[in-house]
Motif scaffolding. Sequence first.
Motif, PDB file in Angstrom:
ATOM      1  N   SER A   1       0.651  -1.193   0.006  1.00 36.17           N
ATOM      2  CA  SER A   1       0.169   0.180   0.106  1.00 36.17           C
ATOM      3  C   SER A   1       0.839   1.205  -0.186  1.00 36.17           C
ATOM      4  CB  SER A   1      -0.964  -0.143   1.167  1.00 36.17           C
ATOM      5  OG  SER A   1      -0.278   0.148   2.454  1.00 36.17           O
ATOM      6  N   ILE A   2       2.213   1.196   0.286  1.00 39.43           N
ATOM      7  CA  ILE A   2       3.020   2.282   0.125  1.00 39.43           C
ATOM      8  C   ILE A   2       4.033   2.013  -0.828  1.00 39.43           C
ATOM      9  CG2 ILE A   2       4.711   3.479   1.729  1.00 39.43           C
ATOM     10  CD1 ILE A   2       3.009   3.017   3.849  1.00 39.43           C
ATOM     11  N   ASP A   3       4.471   2.830  -1.477  1.00 40.41           N
ATOM     12  CA  ASP A   3       5.377   2.891  -2.664  1.00 40.41           C
ATOM     13  C   ASP A   3       6.801   2.927  -1.793  1.00 40.41           C
ATOM     14  OD1 ASP A   3       7.442   3.396  -4.515  1.00 40.41           O
ATOM     15  OD2 ASP A   3       6.647   4.826  -5.673  1.00 40.41           O
ATOM     16  N   PRO A   4       7.656   2.013  -1.907  1.00 42.90           N
ATOM     17  CA  PRO A   4       8.889   2.026  -0.977  1.00 42.90           C
ATOM     18  C   PRO A   4       9.818   3.103  -1.376  1.00 42.90           C
ATOM     19  CG  PRO A   4       8.998   0.144  -2.234  1.00 42.90           C
ATOM     20  CD  PRO A   4       7.630   0.677  -2.416  1.00 42.90           C
ATOM     21  N   TYR A   5       9.755   3.700  -2.816  1.00 42.52           N
ATOM     22  CA  TYR A   5      10.862   4.588  -2.998  1.00 42.52           C
ATOM     23  C   TYR A   5      10.354   5.942  -2.938  1.00 42.52           C
ATOM     24  CZ  TYR A   5      12.990   0.572  -5.318  1.00 42.52           C
ATOM     25  OH  TYR A   5      13.382  -0.516  -5.581  1.00 42.52           O
ATOM     26  N   GLU A   6       9.153   6.235  -2.518  1.00 45.13           N
ATOM     27  CA  GLU A   6       8.292   7.581  -2.085  1.00 45.13           C
ATOM     28  C   GLU A   6       8.859   7.953  -0.730  1.00 45.13           C
ATOM     29  OE1 GLU A   6       4.245   9.721  -2.891  1.00 45.13           O
ATOM     30  OE2 GLU A   6       4.601   7.401  -2.649  1.00 45.13           O
ATOM     31  N   ARG A   7       9.168   9.331  -0.790  1.00 38.60           N
ATOM     32  CA  ARG A   7       9.538   9.846   0.649  1.00 38.60           C
ATOM     33  C   ARG A   7       8.340   9.997   1.508  1.00 38.60           C
ATOM     34  NH1 ARG A   7      11.833  15.271   1.289  1.00 38.60           N
ATOM     35  NH2 ARG A   7      10.072  15.824  -0.119  1.00 38.60           N
ATOM     36  N   VAL A   8       8.614   9.744   2.900  1.00 38.82           N
ATOM     37  CA  VAL A   8       7.556   9.243   3.966  1.00 38.82           C
ATOM     38  C   VAL A   8       6.711  10.715   3.716  1.00 38.82           C
ATOM     39  CG1 VAL A   8       7.065   9.227   6.158  1.00 38.82           C
ATOM     40  CG2 VAL A   8       8.781   7.906   5.408  1.00 38.82           C
ATOM     41  N   PHE A   9       7.171  11.892   3.804  1.00 32.28           N
ATOM     42  CA  PHE A   9       6.588  13.003   3.620  1.00 32.28           C
ATOM     43  C   PHE A   9       5.321  12.869   2.641  1.00 32.28           C
ATOM     44  CE2 PHE A   9       6.374  17.372   1.739  1.00 32.28           C
ATOM     45  CZ  PHE A   9       5.542  17.861   2.581  1.00 32.28           C
TER      46      PHE A   9
ATOM     47  N   GLY B   1      10.674   2.792   2.087  1.00 34.64           N
ATOM     48  CA  GLY B   1      11.573   1.415   2.006  1.00 34.64           C
ATOM     49  C   GLY B   1      12.574   1.139   3.052  1.00 34.64           C
ATOM     50  N   GLU B   2      12.876   2.354   3.675  1.00 41.41           N
ATOM     51  CA  GLU B   2      13.811   2.135   4.831  1.00 41.41           C
ATOM     52  C   GLU B   2      13.292   1.779   6.013  1.00 41.41           C
ATOM     53  OE1 GLU B   2      16.703   5.497   5.057  1.00 41.41           O
ATOM     54  OE2 GLU B   2      15.879   6.123   3.331  1.00 41.41           O
ATOM     55  N   PHE B   3      11.924   1.556   6.132  1.00 43.19           N
ATOM     56  CA  PHE B   3      11.207   1.162   7.335  1.00 43.19           C
ATOM     57  C   PHE B   3      10.665  -0.146   7.292  1.00 43.19           C
ATOM     58  CE2 PHE B   3      11.012   5.763   7.022  1.00 43.19           C
ATOM     59  CZ  PHE B   3      11.256   6.164   8.318  1.00 43.19           C
ATOM     60  N   SER B   4      10.653  -0.782   8.591  1.00 42.83           N
ATOM     61  CA  SER B   4      10.148  -2.238   8.749  1.00 42.83           C
ATOM     62  C   SER B   4       8.779  -2.190   8.472  1.00 42.83           C
ATOM     63  CB  SER B   4      10.516  -2.764  10.299  1.00 42.83           C
ATOM     64  OG  SER B   4       9.668  -1.990  11.156  1.00 42.83           O
ATOM     65  N   GLY B   5       8.171  -3.368   8.212  1.00 46.65           N
ATOM     66  CA  GLY B   5       6.763  -3.534   8.224  1.00 46.65           C
ATOM     67  C   GLY B   5       5.945  -2.762   9.246  1.00 46.65           C
ATOM     68  N   GLY B   6       6.197  -2.922  10.401  1.00 53.39           N
ATOM     69  CA  GLY B   6       5.505  -2.478  11.460  1.00 53.39           C
ATOM     70  C   GLY B   6       5.690  -0.961  11.319  1.00 53.39           C
ATOM     71  N   GLU B   7       6.831  -0.271  11.090  1.00 55.98           N
ATOM     72  CA  GLU B   7       6.615   1.190  11.060  1.00 55.98           C
ATOM     73  C   GLU B   7       6.072   1.868   9.779  1.00 55.98           C
ATOM     74  OE1 GLU B   7      11.141   1.897  12.681  1.00 55.98           O
ATOM     75  OE2 GLU B   7      11.135   0.995  10.806  1.00 55.98           O
ATOM     76  N   ARG B   8       6.180   0.896   8.633  1.00 59.36           N
ATOM     77  CA  ARG B   8       5.478   1.185   7.422  1.00 59.36           C
ATOM     78  C   ARG B   8       3.998   1.465   7.511  1.00 59.36           C
ATOM     79  NH1 ARG B   8       8.291  -1.508   2.066  1.00 59.36           N
ATOM     80  NH2 ARG B   8      10.306  -1.733   3.146  1.00 59.36           N
TER      81      ARG B   8
END
Lengths: 319, 307
Positions: B93-101, B142-149
């Motif tokens: 559900s989240i693009d790993p290459y996108e910035r969290v912001f 993408g730098e975050f773990s599953g839980g953090e994502r």
Amino acid sequence: MAEHVLDVRNLRAEYPSADGAITAVDDLSFSISKGECLALVGETGSGKSTVALSILRLGKALVSGEILLDGENILSLSECEMQRIRGRKISAIFQDSMSGLNPVITIGHQMAAVIRLGNKEARRQEVKEKCLSFLSSVGLDDVNRVYSSYPHELSGGMRQRVMIAMALSAGSQSLLVADEPTTALDATVQKGVLALLRDLIDEKGMSMLLISHDLGTVAAVADRVLVLYGGVAMEEGDISLFLASSLHPYSKALLKAAREDLFSLPVSEETVPGCRFAPRCDEAEERCFLSCPPIYNVGERKVRCWKYGACDGCSSFCQ
Amino acid sequence: MDAVLSVSNLTKSFGDHLVLDDISFTLKKGETLGIAGESGSGKTTLGRTLLRLIEPDSGSIIFSGIDICKCTASEIRKLRKRMQIIFQNPYSSIDPYERVFDVIRAPLVNASAGRRAEQRKMVRETLGLVGLPVSAMDKRAGEFSGGERQRIAIARAIITSPDLIIADECVSSLDVSVRAGILRLLLSLQKELGLSYIFISHDLSSLKCMSHWIAVMYHGRFVEIAPSAVLFSEPLHPYTRELLASVLLPETGAREALRDSGSAEFPSSPFSGCLYAHRCPMRDKCSMRCPQLKEVSPGHSVACNFF
């Protein structure tokens, strides 16, 4: 002393990164006897899956130490020799069944390929019958439909059962590595699958490395439990002792989180030179932050915590 | 109390497979309806249909007075700000290459809300709410773990301060040690902002602490709906009882519980009559007669021929 099917000694796994290597598993030693199930428990990032992948020689981690499978160090084997072992001596079930199956090949064909690993001369009809019987042994209902389906045509639960059937169909295994095998399954189905896995251990004498964050699953299937935190073993011991009176503060917190609604561990990003759990530990003392405790023996159990290093019964550390 | 969401006779089929069969319920402001059931029961389809991410075949979905089944695409787009969803799998559900912001502010951009600086401020506050450091903002997802994502996904859902959040198995991918933190967060947000949740989960213990009401789904139908406490203390439908009995507790007796399980048979192709009949220990003439949802005590309805 029962023979050890798997003996892991001083396993260390590192992932290379731009900022230097990240240690996922640090100096981990454990063993699994024949017909025994050892559970690795711990949170995300504790290194559970890295251990599983290292044992299969899959994954991208740089692994050092020794992994003895039936007395043979698999870390020194060539990739070609490793191919022979995978699927025959070691099988694996992973959590994500969609990525474990080839999306463009039918279930029947994928399973047949695995069965043929063990028996190259098998006739087509024979292979099919075997496939169907393995599929029904994992509780699948409409086996003929499943046999000719593509992975996307099945539900997640069904796919996971197919994965287990495939892992079993490879023939005589020494070790089954089950990495979160029922996490994606429904509770009603999970029970059946876990009972199936336990039957394999009890009846066929299979050994199993179960990796799970769900302590309910672990309590139902495992004989022994090994708690990992930040890639380090924190506690190891018999499952019933673990459930009745766990030793390490981290184990206690994990159990509490599983038993009580709305209890969670404090989160901390802090890293300290001492015990890795210290920043989140409610029993931490000053020395916990300063130096890392060694592993102490408490009866048959092992625990990495300064609390057990004092003079309470383990005379060898009292001097 | 005003209803945030009022669903009646919602039906959806994929081909000749009926996935949602005559679903009706009402959700009040500030309350949570938990949806329990196994995979394939239609939980996720229900959640997505409520947002019209899937078009329903018939029935109506009244969201704060507006029938969203009749809305045009642009009207729906405006409503999206007020109804959000947290998906099950943060890896997809989240693009790993996108910035969290950019991930978290996406709903603000869709709703054209605020300028970039304001959005940054809002993202910063939301990150704090979901327990992530502010420094996360400029990292890639993408730098975050599953839980953090999943926390990032939750931040994305709450940033537009919606009225309704559909949480589809939103804690299933989290560790037990942090799961409660997310649940508590959802509960406190509910209290502060008067949020309503549709909390879809197969995990009964999270359903128990999140929900005011729980509906049990089986093969696209509600087979039982009751206040949360009542469902756990007096489950009526045999399927509900089977679900409750299948929970494995981290206690010494778990192995025995595994043994005495009447481990679920797997559903075969549906037939007329009660769809649960082939698994049901109480079945009698149930394969002939299809039970309808009936209220047996105030607020507690069950679809079983025995009641």
